[in-house]
Design a protein around this motif. Structure first.
Motif, PDB file in Angstrom:
ATOM      1  N   VAL A 100      49.139  37.913  51.699  1.00 41.98           N
ATOM      2  CA  VAL A 100      47.694  37.490  51.374  1.00 41.98           C
ATOM      3  C   VAL A 100      47.796  38.012  49.504  1.00 41.98           C
ATOM      4  O   VAL A 100      47.251  37.102  48.799  1.00 41.98           O
ATOM      5  CB  VAL A 100      46.812  38.049  52.101  1.00 41.98           C
ATOM      6  N   LEU A 101      47.998  39.033  49.441  1.00 38.60           N
ATOM      7  CA  LEU A 101      48.086  39.659  47.899  1.00 38.60           C
ATOM      8  C   LEU A 101      48.892  39.012  46.983  1.00 38.60           C
ATOM      9  O   LEU A 101      48.662  38.841  45.780  1.00 38.60           O
ATOM     10  CB  LEU A 101      48.343  41.199  48.144  1.00 38.60           C
ATOM     11  N   ALA A 102      49.882  38.189  47.590  1.00 35.74           N
ATOM     12  CA  ALA A 102      50.830  37.742  46.472  1.00 35.74           C
ATOM     13  C   ALA A 102      50.212  36.386  46.036  1.00 35.74           C
ATOM     14  O   ALA A 102      50.599  35.722  45.127  1.00 35.74           O
ATOM     15  CB  ALA A 102      52.299  37.289  47.301  1.00 35.74           C
ATOM     16  N   GLN A 103      49.007  35.910  46.898  1.00 33.62           N
ATOM     17  CA  GLN A 103      48.576  34.432  46.730  1.00 33.62           C
ATOM     18  C   GLN A 103      47.248  34.455  45.839  1.00 33.62           C
ATOM     19  O   GLN A 103      46.876  33.479  45.279  1.00 33.62           O
ATOM     20  CB  GLN A 103      48.545  33.822  48.099  1.00 33.62           C
ATOM     21  N   ILE A 104      46.687  35.715  45.965  1.00 33.35           N
ATOM     22  CA  ILE A 104      45.205  35.483  45.600  1.00 33.35           C
ATOM     23  C   ILE A 104      45.163  36.444  44.263  1.00 33.35           C
ATOM     24  O   ILE A 104      45.970  37.487  44.226  1.00 33.35           O
ATOM     25  CB  ILE A 104      43.990  36.229  46.455  1.00 33.35           C
ATOM     26  N   PRO A 105      44.374  36.141  43.551  1.00 29.06           N
ATOM     27  CA  PRO A 105      44.136  36.877  42.161  1.00 29.06           C
ATOM     28  C   PRO A 105      43.939  38.191  42.370  1.00 29.06           C
ATOM     29  O   PRO A 105      42.983  38.392  43.237  1.00 29.06           O
ATOM     30  CB  PRO A 105      43.157  36.274  41.305  1.00 29.06           C
ATOM     31  N   GLN A 106      44.469  39.286  41.582  1.00 25.89           N
ATOM     32  CA  GLN A 106      44.015  40.424  41.583  1.00 25.89           C
ATOM     33  C   GLN A 106      42.806  41.055  41.036  1.00 25.89           C
ATOM     34  O   GLN A 106      42.020  41.814  41.345  1.00 25.89           O
ATOM     35  CB  GLN A 106      45.103  41.689  41.240  1.00 25.89           C
ATOM     36  N   GLN A 107      42.340  39.957  39.966  1.00 26.66           N
ATOM     37  CA  GLN A 107      41.247  40.153  39.361  1.00 26.66           C
ATOM     38  C   GLN A 107      40.291  39.081  40.207  1.00 26.66           C
ATOM     39  O   GLN A 107      40.515  38.023  40.176  1.00 26.66           O
ATOM     40  CB  GLN A 107      41.085  39.629  37.820  1.00 26.66           C
ATOM     41  N   ASN A 108      39.261  39.636  40.318  1.00 28.35           N
ATOM     42  CA  ASN A 108      38.127  39.055  41.292  1.00 28.35           C
ATOM     43  C   ASN A 108      37.438  37.974  40.521  1.00 28.35           C
ATOM     44  O   ASN A 108      36.501  38.415  39.665  1.00 28.35           O
ATOM     45  CB  ASN A 108      37.189  40.136  41.804  1.00 28.35           C
ATOM     46  N   PRO A 109      37.661  36.605  40.951  1.00 31.56           N
ATOM     47  CA  PRO A 109      37.154  35.572  40.024  1.00 31.56           C
ATOM     48  C   PRO A 109      35.673  35.423  40.398  1.00 31.56           C
ATOM     49  O   PRO A 109      34.839  34.665  39.987  1.00 31.56           O
ATOM     50  CB  PRO A 109      37.802  34.548  40.905  1.00 31.56           C
ATOM     51  N   PHE A 110      34.935  36.211  41.323  1.00 35.62           N
ATOM     52  CA  PHE A 110      33.558  36.000  41.724  1.00 35.62           C
ATOM     53  C   PHE A 110      32.865  37.319  41.043  1.00 35.62           C
ATOM     54  O   PHE A 110      31.698  37.271  41.082  1.00 35.62           O
ATOM     55  CB  PHE A 110      33.376  36.080  43.097  1.00 35.62           C
ATOM     56  N   ARG A 111      33.666  38.210  39.957  1.00 29.64           N
ATOM     57  CA  ARG A 111      33.066  39.241  39.483  1.00 29.64           C
ATOM     58  C   ARG A 111      33.448  39.101  38.066  1.00 29.64           C
ATOM     59  O   ARG A 111      33.843  39.931  37.371  1.00 29.64           O
ATOM     60  CB  ARG A 111      33.663  40.472  40.017  1.00 29.64           C
ATOM     61  N   GLU A 112      33.070  38.165  37.338  1.00 28.40           N
ATOM     62  CA  GLU A 112      33.013  37.736  35.999  1.00 28.40           C
ATOM     63  C   GLU A 112      31.972  38.458  35.261  1.00 28.40           C
ATOM     64  O   GLU A 112      30.871  38.529  35.865  1.00 28.40           O
ATOM     65  CB  GLU A 112      32.862  36.357  35.683  1.00 28.40           C
ATOM     66  N   ALA A 113      32.239  39.331  34.222  1.00 26.88           N
ATOM     67  CA  ALA A 113      31.349  40.103  33.817  1.00 26.88           C
ATOM     68  C   ALA A 113      30.159  39.361  32.903  1.00 26.88           C
ATOM     69  O   ALA A 113      29.017  39.932  33.251  1.00 26.88           O
ATOM     70  CB  ALA A 113      32.189  40.799  32.562  1.00 26.88           C
ATOM     71  N   THR A 114      30.223  38.337  32.551  1.00 27.91           N
ATOM     72  CA  THR A 114      29.029  37.514  32.071  1.00 27.91           C
ATOM     73  C   THR A 114      28.501  36.373  33.117  1.00 27.91           C
ATOM     74  O   THR A 114      27.397  35.848  32.889  1.00 27.91           O
ATOM     75  CB  THR A 114      29.340  36.665  30.909  1.00 27.91           C
TER      76      THR A 114
END
Length: 152
Positions: A100-114
């Protein structure tokens, strides 16, 4: 369930007036699949009267006080994005976790700063939701769906 929400989101994303609904369903799709992974692969359970899934590994950590125990209980619940994505990154372990971890971004795409995704955004005017945001969230949902399928 996540796949159905994703399919609906991709259809709605074809029409700018429906970007709000598309973005909301993309997030719900990702959330459903993440919760399925947590339940199916990483030891979470869903045995409370309300049916809220949670991680016993987080909930059962030793707590020196009642206040700390209550914080652990709340922190263990698999609620909405973006928090549940972070829980997946924390709890994924073993062979399936590596898959799973190899396939998903480690930076959360739903937690954009802006532009952080929130379940309450379903009340937003679709004009406030950009095509780029919808594309980013659809891509993230597609990624977690693929990761789940690969880990099965």
């Amino acid at each position: 369930m996540g796949r159905c929400h994703y399919d609906a989101a991709t259809q709605l994303a074809k029409s700018p007036p429906l970007f709000g609904s598309a973005d909301h369903l993309a997030g719900i799709a990702a959330e459903c699949v993440i919760k399925a992974m947590l339940l199916d692969f990483f030891g979470s359970t869903q045995d409370t009267p309300l049916g809220i899934p949670y991680s016993p590994a987080i909930r059962n950590r030793p707590a020196p006080s009642k206040t700390q125990a209550e914080k652990a209980r709340k922190a263990s619940e698999h609620g909405h994005l973006p928090h549940v994505w972070d829980q997946l990154l924390l709890l994924a372990n073993g062979h399936r976790g590596a898959t799973v971890l190899a396939q998903i971004p480690q930076q959360n795409p739903f937690r954009e700063a802006t532009d952080e995704w929130d379940v309450a955004h379903r009340y937003r005017d679709s004009g406030q939701i950009s095509a780029q945001r919808v594309k980013r969230h659809l891509a993230a949902a597609r990624t977690v769906i693929a990761a789940y399928q690969q880990a099965k």
